[in-house]
Design a protein around this motif. Structure first.
Motif: not given
Length: 143
Positions: A90-102
């Motif tokens: 079993r192989r799991e990948f998790k990606y977390t990303s975000f971008q905000r501009t002020f």
């Protein structure tokens, strides 16, 4: 687009531009992350503070970029987990990303912006320029 505070006749003009419609220019976030973190904006006499709730990340996952009066906060993290057994893998990948501009008001001193990440909260100090700070009331004598 999101707005924290709507423009109001009692709100000073510099606040309208800081909290106005250009405050958030949210870019498309990858489907992996699901949402953009919650943000608080706090003002005090010396400047503003942006607090981004981003638990589970590390300091090295963040990137802050100031271009003219646009402050972009982004984060990217990849995780993978693998389990192997005699009969399966079993192989799991998790990606977390975000971008905000002020869009920052011109009263902010961009050279003195500082950021730190403690207990899942990224805190960014946006100090006001000296000439933009509110001066105390004083009496002027007539000579």
């Amino acid at each position: 687009m999101s707005t924290l505070v709507k423009s109001h006749f009692a709100t000073p003009a510099y606040m309208n531009s800081f909290f106005g419609k250009d405050l958030f220019s949210e870019f498309n976030t990858p489907a992996f992350s699901g949402s953009v973190p919650a943000v608080n904006v706090v003002e005090n006499k010396d400047g503003f503070r942006i607090e981004v709730a981003a638990p589970g990340l590390q300091k090295s996952d963040f990137k802050l970029n100031l271009d003219k009066n646009q402050l972009t906060i982004s984060a990217h993290k990849e995780q993978s987990e693998e389990q192997q057994n005699e009969t399966y893998s079993r192989r799991e990948f998790k990606y977390t990303s975000f971008q905000r501009t002020f869009t920052l008001p011109t009263s902010i001193d961009g050279d003195r912006i500082e950021a730190n990440y403690v207990d899942g909260v990224l805190s960014i100090a946006l100090p006001k320029r000296e000439e933009a700070k509110e001066k105390p009331a004083r009496e002027i004598s007539v000579i």
